[in-house]
Design a protein around this motif. Structure first.
Motif, PDB file in Angstrom:
ATOM      1  N   SER A  99       0.804  -1.215   0.000  1.00 14.10           N
ATOM      2  CA  SER A  99       0.000   0.000   0.000  1.00 14.10           C
ATOM      3  C   SER A  99       0.843   1.274   0.000  1.00 14.10           C
ATOM      4  CB  SER A  99      -0.927   0.009   1.210  1.00 14.10           C
ATOM      5  OG  SER A  99      -0.173   0.032   2.404  1.00 14.10           O
ATOM      6  N   VAL A 100       2.138   1.134   0.222  1.00 11.93           N
ATOM      7  CA  VAL A 100       3.032   2.291   0.274  1.00 11.93           C
ATOM      8  C   VAL A 100       3.467   2.640  -1.147  1.00 11.93           C
ATOM      9  CG1 VAL A 100       5.229   3.122   1.197  1.00 11.93           C
ATOM     10  CG2 VAL A 100       3.805   1.630   2.567  1.00 11.93           C
ATOM     11  N   ASN A 101       3.650   3.911  -1.403  1.00 10.86           N
ATOM     12  CA  ASN A 101       4.103   4.375  -2.707  1.00 10.86           C
ATOM     13  C   ASN A 101       5.423   3.699  -3.090  1.00 10.86           C
ATOM     14  OD1 ASN A 101       4.757   5.787  -5.005  1.00 10.86           O
ATOM     15  ND2 ASN A 101       4.383   7.802  -4.098  1.00 10.86           N
ATOM     16  N   GLN A 102       5.628   3.463  -4.374  1.00 10.83           N
ATOM     17  CA  GLN A 102       6.820   2.762  -4.857  1.00 10.83           C
ATOM     18  C   GLN A 102       8.097   3.534  -4.533  1.00 10.83           C
ATOM     19  OE1 GLN A 102       7.010  -0.302  -6.151  1.00 10.83           O
ATOM     20  NE2 GLN A 102       9.227  -0.088  -6.221  1.00 10.83           N
ATOM     21  N   ILE A 103       8.061   4.834  -4.592  1.00 11.91           N
ATOM     22  CA  ILE A 103       9.260   5.636  -4.286  1.00 11.91           C
ATOM     23  C   ILE A 103       9.639   5.474  -2.816  1.00 11.91           C
ATOM     24  CG2 ILE A 103      10.169   7.986  -4.161  1.00 11.91           C
ATOM     25  CD1 ILE A 103       8.408   8.640  -6.581  1.00 11.91           C
TER      26      ILE A 103
END
Length: 157
Positions: A99-103
């Motif tokens: 669920s965390v952004n890829q960056i």
């Protein structure tokens, strides 16, 4: 006021080292591991590492409040101590969920690499050295700020 600015700069340096440095390490590692090495990604990652190194160097050598180096050094050294005492707990602090952004995940994986290889401990010690300098805690003495009393003419002193 100088120490408040140093505290804020220290928070920015901490974010730059953990976030930007972690992202750059992950990008460099990913571009080297690719079958045809991606030179553009590698140059961007090396440029980001150089920029973070410049920020760390300026904060370490500059006449800013020692809190600018104390805050990131304590975060990096504390995380290294937690890693030495309990590996699973230290690694659980890194965001790795889908669920965390890829960056943010890339920055986390790079920070994990820096933590497990000891780079964060090295940077923590480097950033802690300026805190030990007594001249960093005192304000610079300006000749223009000196106010001295002039003796009246005919005085005995």
């Amino acid at each position: 006021m100088r120490h408040l600015a140093g505290l804020l700069i220290g928070l920015v340096v901490t974010a730059a080292v953990l976030g930007g440095g972690g992202w750059a390490v992950q990008q460099a590692y990913g571009s080297v591991a690719a079958t045809p090495p991606d030179s553009q990604k590698m140059w961007i990652a090396l440029g980001a590492m150089a920029a973070i190194g410049l920020v760390v160097g300026l904060v370490t050598a500059g006449r800013i409040s020692p809190l600018a180096t104390f805050v990131p050094s304590m975060v990096l050294l504390a995380w290294t101590v937690v890693y030495a005492l309990d590996v699973n707990r230290a690694l659980s602090l890194i965001p790795a969920e889908a669920s965390v952004n890829q960056i943010v995940r890339d920055a986390g994986f790079g920070a994990r690499t820096m933590l497990t290889t000891g780079v964060l401990a090295l940077l923590g010690v480097v950033l802690f050295i300026p805190v030990l300098m007594p001249s960093r805690w005192s304000r610079r003495h300006d000749d223009l700020d000196e106010e001295y009393e002039t003796t009246p003419e005919g005085s005995y002193y």
